[in-house]
Motif scaffolding. Structure first.
Motif, PDB file in Angstrom:
ATOM      1  N   ASN A 114     113.704 149.277   2.323  1.00  0.00           N
ATOM      2  CA  ASN A 114     113.976 148.287   3.366  1.00  0.00           C
ATOM      3  C   ASN A 114     113.011 148.481   4.528  1.00  0.00           C
ATOM      4  OD1 ASN A 114     116.266 147.516   1.832  1.00  0.00           O
ATOM      5  ND2 ASN A 114     117.468 149.123   2.813  1.00  0.00           N
ATOM      6  N   PHE A 115     112.520 147.379   5.097  1.00  0.00           N
ATOM      7  CA  PHE A 115     111.589 147.505   6.211  1.00  0.00           C
ATOM      8  C   PHE A 115     111.619 146.261   7.090  1.00  0.00           C
ATOM      9  CE2 PHE A 115     109.265 145.443   2.833  1.00  0.00           C
ATOM     10  CZ  PHE A 115     108.431 144.530   3.453  1.00  0.00           C
ATOM     11  N   TRP A 116     111.061 146.390   8.311  1.00  0.00           N
ATOM     12  CA  TRP A 116     110.985 145.310   9.289  1.00  0.00           C
ATOM     13  C   TRP A 116     109.552 144.803   9.412  1.00  0.00           C
ATOM     14  CZ3 TRP A 116     115.308 143.609  12.103  1.00  0.00           C
ATOM     15  CH2 TRP A 116     116.456 144.404  11.967  1.00  0.00           C
ATOM     16  N   GLU A 117     109.456 143.529   9.810  1.00  0.00           N
ATOM     17  CA  GLU A 117     108.137 142.935   9.993  1.00  0.00           C
ATOM     18  C   GLU A 117     108.190 141.909  11.117  1.00  0.00           C
ATOM     19  OE1 GLU A 117     105.244 142.182   6.479  1.00  0.00           O
ATOM     20  OE2 GLU A 117     106.071 140.205   6.961  1.00  0.00           O
ATOM     21  N   LEU A 118     107.217 141.970  12.007  1.00  0.00           N
ATOM     22  CA  LEU A 118     107.007 140.926  13.005  1.00  0.00           C
ATOM     23  C   LEU A 118     106.025 139.907  12.442  1.00  0.00           C
ATOM     24  CD1 LEU A 118     106.536 143.184  16.162  1.00  0.00           C
ATOM     25  CD2 LEU A 118     108.562 141.833  15.602  1.00  0.00           C
ATOM     26  N   TYR A 119     106.255 138.631  12.685  1.00  0.00           N
ATOM     27  CA  TYR A 119     105.358 137.618  12.137  1.00  0.00           C
ATOM     28  C   TYR A 119     105.086 136.529  13.162  1.00  0.00           C
ATOM     29  CZ  TYR A 119     109.655 134.894  11.435  1.00  0.00           C
ATOM     30  OH  TYR A 119     110.844 134.218  11.634  1.00  0.00           O
ATOM     31  N   GLY A 120     103.962 135.890  13.012  1.00  0.00           N
ATOM     32  CA  GLY A 120     103.606 134.777  13.869  1.00  0.00           C
ATOM     33  C   GLY A 120     102.494 133.954  13.249  1.00  0.00           C
ATOM     34  N   SER A 121     102.515 132.669  13.508  1.00  0.00           N
ATOM     35  CA  SER A 121     101.457 131.795  12.998  1.00  0.00           C
ATOM     36  C   SER A 121     101.237 130.643  13.957  1.00  0.00           C
ATOM     37  CB  SER A 121     101.798 131.248  11.605  1.00  0.00           C
ATOM     38  OG  SER A 121     102.938 130.397  11.666  1.00  0.00           O
ATOM     39  N   VAL A 122     100.024 130.113  13.951  1.00  0.00           N
ATOM     40  CA  VAL A 122      99.657 128.948  14.746  1.00  0.00           C
ATOM     41  C   VAL A 122      99.044 127.917  13.802  1.00  0.00           C
ATOM     42  CG1 VAL A 122      98.191 128.069  16.601  1.00  0.00           C
ATOM     43  CG2 VAL A 122      99.258 130.316  16.828  1.00  0.00           C
ATOM     44  N   SER A 123      99.489 126.689  13.929  1.00  0.00           N
ATOM     45  CA  SER A 123      98.986 125.618  13.063  1.00  0.00           C
ATOM     46  C   SER A 123      98.375 124.519  13.901  1.00  0.00           C
ATOM     47  CB  SER A 123     100.117 125.033  12.213  1.00  0.00           C
ATOM     48  OG  SER A 123     100.678 126.004  11.358  1.00  0.00           O
ATOM     49  N   TYR A 124      97.259 124.002  13.436  1.00  0.00           N
ATOM     50  CA  TYR A 124      96.645 122.817  14.023  1.00  0.00           C
ATOM     51  C   TYR A 124      96.502 121.784  12.926  1.00  0.00           C
ATOM     52  CZ  TYR A 124      93.374 119.589  16.149  1.00  0.00           C
ATOM     53  OH  TYR A 124      92.782 118.445  16.628  1.00  0.00           O
ATOM     54  N   GLN A 125      97.289 120.719  13.034  1.00  0.00           N
ATOM     55  CA  GLN A 125      97.346 119.695  11.997  1.00  0.00           C
ATOM     56  C   GLN A 125      97.637 120.346  10.648  1.00  0.00           C
ATOM     57  OE1 GLN A 125      93.828 117.222  12.445  1.00  0.00           O
ATOM     58  NE2 GLN A 125      94.522 116.417  14.398  1.00  0.00           N
ATOM     59  N   ASP A 135     105.478 148.415  11.267  1.00  0.00           N
ATOM     60  CA  ASP A 135     105.099 149.768  11.670  1.00  0.00           C
ATOM     61  C   ASP A 135     105.375 150.790  10.582  1.00  0.00           C
ATOM     62  OD1 ASP A 135     107.835 149.806  11.787  1.00  0.00           O
ATOM     63  OD2 ASP A 135     107.969 150.667  13.793  1.00  0.00           O
ATOM     64  N   ASP A 136     106.141 150.392   9.557  1.00  0.00           N
ATOM     65  CA  ASP A 136     106.371 151.255   8.393  1.00  0.00           C
ATOM     66  C   ASP A 136     106.738 150.363   7.219  1.00  0.00           C
ATOM     67  OD1 ASP A 136     106.613 153.422   6.746  1.00  0.00           O
ATOM     68  OD2 ASP A 136     108.420 154.232   7.678  1.00  0.00           O
ATOM     69  N   TYR A 137     105.722 149.986   6.455  1.00  0.00           N
ATOM     70  CA  TYR A 137     105.865 148.992   5.397  1.00  0.00           C
ATOM     71  C   TYR A 137     106.628 149.560   4.201  1.00  0.00           C
ATOM     72  CZ  TYR A 137     104.239 144.917   2.677  1.00  0.00           C
ATOM     73  OH  TYR A 137     104.159 143.765   1.938  1.00  0.00           O
ATOM     74  N   TYR A 138     106.772 148.729   3.199  1.00  0.00           N
ATOM     75  CA  TYR A 138     107.548 149.067   1.998  1.00  0.00           C
ATOM     76  C   TYR A 138     107.158 150.432   1.421  1.00  0.00           C
ATOM     77  CZ  TYR A 138     109.636 148.400  -2.625  1.00  0.00           C
ATOM     78  OH  TYR A 138     110.377 148.540  -3.778  1.00  0.00           O
ATOM     79  N   GLY A 139     108.175 151.226   1.064  1.00  0.00           N
ATOM     80  CA  GLY A 139     107.932 152.537   0.457  1.00  0.00           C
ATOM     81  C   GLY A 139     107.387 153.559   1.432  1.00  0.00           C
ATOM     82  N   ASN A 140     107.697 153.386   2.734  1.00  0.00           N
ATOM     83  CA  ASN A 140     107.196 154.302   3.763  1.00  0.00           C
ATOM     84  C   ASN A 140     105.676 154.437   3.720  1.00  0.00           C
ATOM     85  OD1 ASN A 140     109.798 154.854   4.696  1.00  0.00           O
ATOM     86  ND2 ASN A 140     110.055 156.610   3.325  1.00  0.00           N
ATOM     87  N   SER A 141     104.994 153.289   3.536  1.00  0.00           N
ATOM     88  CA  SER A 141     103.536 153.310   3.415  1.00  0.00           C
ATOM     89  C   SER A 141     102.821 153.209   4.753  1.00  0.00           C
ATOM     90  CB  SER A 141     103.074 152.179   2.489  1.00  0.00           C
ATOM     91  OG  SER A 141     103.588 150.929   2.916  1.00  0.00           O
ATOM     92  N   GLY A 142     103.564 153.252   5.865  1.00  0.00           N
ATOM     93  CA  GLY A 142     102.945 153.275   7.176  1.00  0.00           C
ATOM     94  C   GLY A 142     102.625 151.904   7.727  1.00  0.00           C
ATOM     95  N   LYS A 143     101.743 151.881   8.729  1.00  0.00           N
ATOM     96  CA  LYS A 143     101.400 150.639   9.426  1.00  0.00           C
ATOM     97  C   LYS A 143     100.684 149.670   8.489  1.00  0.00           C
ATOM     98  CE  LYS A 143     101.117 152.342  14.184  1.00  0.00           C
ATOM     99  NZ  LYS A 143     101.783 153.629  13.888  1.00  0.00           N
ATOM    100  N   TYR A 144     101.073 148.402   8.612  1.00  0.00           N
ATOM    101  CA  TYR A 144     100.576 147.374   7.692  1.00  0.00           C
ATOM    102  C   TYR A 144     100.342 146.084   8.463  1.00  0.00           C
ATOM    103  CZ  TYR A 144     101.057 143.591   4.240  1.00  0.00           C
ATOM    104  OH  TYR A 144     100.890 142.454   3.487  1.00  0.00           O
ATOM    105  N   TYR A 145      99.217 145.425   8.169  1.00  0.00           N
ATOM    106  CA  TYR A 145      98.877 144.128   8.761  1.00  0.00           C
ATOM    107  C   TYR A 145      98.606 143.128   7.639  1.00  0.00           C
ATOM    108  CZ  TYR A 145      97.903 146.933  12.949  1.00  0.00           C
ATOM    109  OH  TYR A 145      97.990 147.798  14.009  1.00  0.00           O
ATOM    110  N   GLU A 169      96.271 144.780   4.843  1.00  0.00           N
ATOM    111  CA  GLU A 169      95.607 145.960   5.392  1.00  0.00           C
ATOM    112  C   GLU A 169      96.615 147.088   5.630  1.00  0.00           C
ATOM    113  OE1 GLU A 169      92.766 148.507   6.731  1.00  0.00           O
ATOM    114  OE2 GLU A 169      92.398 146.497   5.920  1.00  0.00           O
ATOM    115  N   PHE A 170      96.409 148.205   4.912  1.00  0.00           N
ATOM    116  CA  PHE A 170      97.225 149.401   5.078  1.00  0.00           C
ATOM    117  C   PHE A 170      96.443 150.389   5.945  1.00  0.00           C
ATOM    118  CE2 PHE A 170      98.692 147.340   1.272  1.00  0.00           C
ATOM    119  CZ  PHE A 170     100.072 147.539   1.261  1.00  0.00           C
ATOM    120  N   SER A 171      96.871 150.538   7.203  1.00  0.00           N
ATOM    121  CA  SER A 171      96.100 151.351   8.141  1.00  0.00           C
ATOM    122  C   SER A 171      96.044 152.814   7.746  1.00  0.00           C
ATOM    123  CB  SER A 171      96.698 151.225   9.549  1.00  0.00           C
ATOM    124  OG  SER A 171      96.561 149.906  10.020  1.00  0.00           O
TER     125      SER A 171
END
Length: 221
Positions: A114-125, A135-145, A169-171
Motif C-alpha cells: 500500500n502506498f500514497w501518491e500526490l498527482y496533478g495535471s494541466v490540460s490545454y484543449q 515518497d515511498d512507492y510500491y514495495g518500499n521502492s523509495g521516491k518515485y516520479y 523515475e525511481f530516484s
C-alpha cells in the motif's frame, strides 16, 4: 499520523463548504482483457473486472473510490484505491486536476504493497501534461516520479484516439526507471463504451511489460 490528519482536515473543510452545494454521483463498471498500469500487467495478462464511484460538488472537489481485480502470482487479488482531489477550469481553454491518492491492496501480504501518491495535471484543449509523486512507492521502492503527456484527437462525433507517453523515475534506483506509451481508440455503441488499446514499455526481457493489445467495455452510470 500527520498525513492522516492532513487528509481529515481537507475532507472536513471540503464537506463543510459543500453543504450548500449539490452532490453529483457518478460511476462505471469496466471489463478489460488485461489490466496494464503504466505499461505493466497487473493481472498476469489475464482479464480484469473494474469499477469506480465518484462524489463531486459544483466547486470542483471530488472523492472517488476505484477497484480492480489483480493477480500478483498468488500475492493478492484486489486493488482498492481512494482519491481526494479538485478539478476545474483555471483559464479559458485551460483546466487542472490535483489531488492525493492511496493505492490499497487489502489481501496482499507483503510489506509496502500500500502506498500514497500526490498527482496533478494541466490540460490545454486536447493536450495534457501531468506529474505524480510518491515518497515511498510500491514495495518500499523509495521516491518515485511519474511524468506523462497525452493528446486526445476526435476522429468523428463518436470516435476518438488518445496518445500517451510516460516516464517512470525511481530516484533511489535509476536502473529501474522506464518509459511506457500507448494508443487507445474509443467509441460508444448502444450505451456501452468500447476501447482498443496498444500499450508497451522500453523494459527488456519482461513478459508482463511487453507490447500488447487490450480490449475494454464499460458502462457508465
Amino acid at each position: 499520523m500527520l498525513r492522516g490528519r492532513f487528509i481529515r482536515l481537507i475532507v472536513n473543510s471540503s464537506l463543510a463548504s459543500a453543504q450548500a452545494q449539490a452532490v453529483e454521483v457518478s460511476g462505471d463498471v469496466t471489463f478489460v482483457s488485461d489490466y496494464a498500469f503504466r505499461g505493466i500487467s497487473q493481472t498476469e495478462e489475464a482479464p480484469a473486472l473494474q469499477g469506480g464511484l465518484t462524489l463531486a460538488v459544483d466547486s470542483g472537489w471530488y472523492l472517488s473510490v476505484w477497484g480492480s481485480s489483480v493477480d500478483f502470482g498468488g500475492q493478492g487479488t484486489l486493488e482498492l484505491d481512494v482519491l481526494l482531489g479538485w478539478s476545474g477550469d483555471i483559464a479559458e481553454g485551460w483546466s487542472a486536476d490535483v489531488g492525493i491518492m492511496r493505492y490499497g491492496y487489502p489481501n496482499t501480504e507483503f510489506e509496502g504493497s500500500n502506498f500514497w501518491e500526490l498527482y496533478g495535471s494541466v490540460s490545454y484543449q486536447d493536450f495534457t501534461l501531468g506529474l505524480a509523486y510518491s515518497d515511498d512507492y510500491y514495495g518500499n521502492s523509495g521516491k518515485y516520479y511519474y511524468v506523462y503527456a497525452g493528446y486526445s484527437l476526435a476522429l468523428t462525433d463518436n470516435l476518438s484516439v488518445d496518445f500517451h507517453v510516460g516516464h517512470n523515475e525511481f530516484s533511489d534506483d535509476s536502473s529501474s526507471s522506464y518509459l511506457d506509451y500507448g494508443v487507445t481508440l474509443s467509441t460508444e455503441v448502444l450505451g456501452l463504451g468500447l476501447s482498443l488499446a496498444y500499450v508497451d514499455t522500453d523494459i527488456k526481457d519482461c513478459k508482463l511489460c511487453d507490447s500488447r493489445v487490450i480490449f475494454g467495455v464499460s458502462k457508465a452510470f
